[in-house]
Motif scaffolding. Sequence first.
Motif, PDB file in Angstrom:
ATOM      1  N   HIS A  44      48.060   1.606  32.637  1.00 58.82           N
ATOM      2  CA  HIS A  44      48.166   2.375  34.225  1.00 58.82           C
ATOM      3  C   HIS A  44      48.219   3.679  34.158  1.00 58.82           C
ATOM      4  N   GLU A  45      48.666   4.785  33.687  1.00 58.39           N
ATOM      5  CA  GLU A  45      49.037   6.000  33.601  1.00 58.39           C
ATOM      6  C   GLU A  45      47.021   6.066  33.523  1.00 58.39           C
ATOM      7  N   LYS A  46      46.183   5.860  32.807  1.00 58.43           N
ATOM      8  CA  LYS A  46      45.328   5.989  32.282  1.00 58.43           C
ATOM      9  C   LYS A  46      44.414   5.542  33.545  1.00 58.43           C
ATOM     10  N   ASP A  47      44.792   4.869  34.175  1.00 58.83           N
ATOM     11  CA  ASP A  47      43.702   4.429  35.723  1.00 58.83           C
ATOM     12  C   ASP A  47      44.063   5.780  36.518  1.00 58.83           C
ATOM     13  N   LEU A  48      45.381   6.149  36.851  1.00 58.31           N
ATOM     14  CA  LEU A  48      45.928   7.056  38.009  1.00 58.31           C
ATOM     15  C   LEU A  48      45.355   8.321  37.354  1.00 58.31           C
ATOM     16  N   LEU A  49      45.254   8.530  35.901  1.00 61.70           N
ATOM     17  CA  LEU A  49      44.801   9.918  35.794  1.00 61.70           C
ATOM     18  C   LEU A  49      42.736   9.863  35.648  1.00 61.70           C
ATOM     19  N   SER A  50      42.388   8.452  35.964  1.00 57.07           N
ATOM     20  CA  SER A  50      40.878   9.081  36.307  1.00 57.07           C
ATOM     21  C   SER A  50      40.906   9.115  37.561  1.00 57.07           C
ATOM     22  N   TYR A  51      41.638   8.155  38.363  1.00 51.48           N
ATOM     23  CA  TYR A  51      41.257   8.124  39.428  1.00 51.48           C
ATOM     24  C   TYR A  51      41.316  10.062  40.634  1.00 51.48           C
ATOM     25  N   ALA A  52      42.628  10.002  40.048  1.00 46.72           N
ATOM     26  CA  ALA A  52      43.325  11.674  40.732  1.00 46.72           C
ATOM     27  C   ALA A  52      42.139  12.597  40.402  1.00 46.72           C
ATOM     28  N   ALA A  77      49.388  24.821  40.591  1.00 45.93           N
ATOM     29  CA  ALA A  77      49.893  23.420  41.295  1.00 45.93           C
ATOM     30  C   ALA A  77      49.368  22.607  39.801  1.00 45.93           C
ATOM     31  N   ARG A  78      50.239  21.410  40.157  1.00 51.22           N
ATOM     32  CA  ARG A  78      50.754  19.740  39.177  1.00 51.22           C
ATOM     33  C   ARG A  78      51.068  18.954  39.122  1.00 51.22           C
ATOM     34  N   ALA A  79      50.393  17.766  39.129  1.00 50.09           N
ATOM     35  CA  ALA A  79      50.956  16.308  40.004  1.00 50.09           C
ATOM     36  C   ALA A  79      50.628  16.130  37.912  1.00 50.09           C
ATOM     37  N   SER A  80      52.003  15.209  38.561  1.00 49.70           N
ATOM     38  CA  SER A  80      52.534  14.607  36.856  1.00 49.70           C
ATOM     39  C   SER A  80      51.989  13.064  37.483  1.00 49.70           C
ATOM     40  N   PHE A  81      52.162  11.612  36.167  1.00 54.92           N
ATOM     41  CA  PHE A  81      51.803  10.592  37.446  1.00 54.92           C
ATOM     42  C   PHE A  81      52.834   9.942  36.136  1.00 54.92           C
ATOM     43  N   ARG A  92      48.048   4.473  43.239  1.00 54.71           N
ATOM     44  CA  ARG A  92      46.893   4.736  43.883  1.00 54.71           C
ATOM     45  C   ARG A  92      46.834   5.858  45.515  1.00 54.71           C
ATOM     46  N   GLU A  93      47.678   5.057  45.798  1.00 53.63           N
ATOM     47  CA  GLU A  93      48.019   4.795  47.035  1.00 53.63           C
ATOM     48  C   GLU A  93      48.540   6.565  47.477  1.00 53.63           C
ATOM     49  N   GLU A  94      49.053   7.057  46.210  1.00 54.04           N
ATOM     50  CA  GLU A  94      49.872   8.089  46.285  1.00 54.04           C
ATOM     51  C   GLU A  94      49.187   9.001  46.224  1.00 54.04           C
ATOM     52  N   VAL A  95      48.086   9.485  45.753  1.00 56.53           N
ATOM     53  CA  VAL A  95      46.900   9.819  44.990  1.00 56.53           C
ATOM     54  C   VAL A  95      46.016  10.111  46.168  1.00 56.53           C
ATOM     55  N   ASP A  96      45.972   8.930  46.781  1.00 50.87           N
ATOM     56  CA  ASP A  96      44.936   9.289  48.095  1.00 50.87           C
ATOM     57  C   ASP A  96      46.377  10.266  49.084  1.00 50.87           C
TER      58      ASP A  96
END
Length: 416
Positions: free
Chosen positions: A313-321, A387-391, A397-401
């Motif tokens: 899940h986190e890998k997906d968020l990382l590549s999406y972000a 600046a750093r976003a960490s998941f 994905r909506e939060e990344v948006d």
Amino acid sequence: MKSTAAPAGTALDVAAVRRDFPLLARTAHGHPLVYLDSANTTQKPEAVIRASDRFYREQNANIHRSTYRLSEEATAAYEGARETVRRFVNARSTREIVFTRGTTESINLLATSFGQAFVKAGDEILITGMEHHSNIVPWQLLCERTGAKLRVIPLDDRGDLILDDLGRLLTERTKLVGVVHVSNALGTINPVKALIGYAHGKGVPVLLDGAQSIPHLGVDVAALDCDFLAFSGHKVYGPTGIGVLYGKESWLSKMPPYQGGGDMIASVSFEKTTYAELPAKFEAGTGNLAGAVALGTALDYVTGLGLPRIAAHEKDLLSYATARLSEIPGLRIIGTAREKASVVSFVLGDIHPHDVGTILDQEGICIRTGHHCAQPVMTRYDLPATARASFGLYNTREEVDALAAGLRKVLEVFGA
Ligand code: C6P
């Protein structure tokens, strides 16, 4: 209490996971909260909050010291949590699991105690250029005390370690290698298995700073064969003020106590004091009992969801972000290593990261800005801050948006 959010063999049901975390339902500045600072500290699931509450309501007594039933129950809960930690990191014995206040205290314990036993003038400690201050300063203090020297493995422009010179850096003078498993400032996942193998080939023990790897990848100390591992409860959905130092018994048994006091002794007289067996030798005084118990619950929670499922899940968020943020004009990602965990550090044109963070906050978005307690990393990239976003496992994905939209707003505010 196990989460029902992830039946075996399926992807993480993030909507269900989010219902486990009461704080995620709140708002900030009138917006739904978008919490993208889990590398700093994670939010807590209901099960962890309840475990702490239950300890104080039903089990609270001091441990190891009394013969009455309540104290036996508190001791069993505390030692049960130690066994949960042992299983989670796959240690051989609970004698190898020392409860501390967190990663920082674990490394200070090691630097002091290992240092006293094994480090003298002229010796060397080898760390990397991407360490958190808590894996730099305790070793510098040791070097000041003993006359030992700190040596550093450099980074390349992407944030990967440059290992070509390892033969020159790791010598017969090296007494210990300390390496961060996952960098909090860059997201780099370091090749720790290879490093440990290399160091062991020269007879040198290795400490892993697992603060950022434990919640995302887990750490199997037997598979990696690391000698020491430090991590914090609060970064793995557990409480603050509790953490762990894992150490191989062969090392811990040769190290002197870190602090003196109650619970760490076998016998005390004014002439001679003898010390308790492991791990009590390293746990002077009354620790964070409820914290340890709730840390056990947090690790059970993560195990219940499944680390491979969380990592996917986190890998997906990382590549999406990474993709969404790369579309933003003027945004530069700092840290593009080959293997990364769910951390995206960036700068946005010449807008100061603190301004980025402040404007995002107005949108209900929490990110961290600054040097991330890794100033040498900032120096390496010639930046004052990022600046750093960490998941974490609850992000979407909506939060990344929402982050991407917030960053476009920052650009508007600055007329960029
Ligand atoms: N990093 C961050 O926002 P403590 O404070 O002892 O729980 O953890 C210290 C620590 C050690 N090593 C690494 C790799 C870390 O990331 C941290 C904490 C937080 O990145 C706070 S500075």
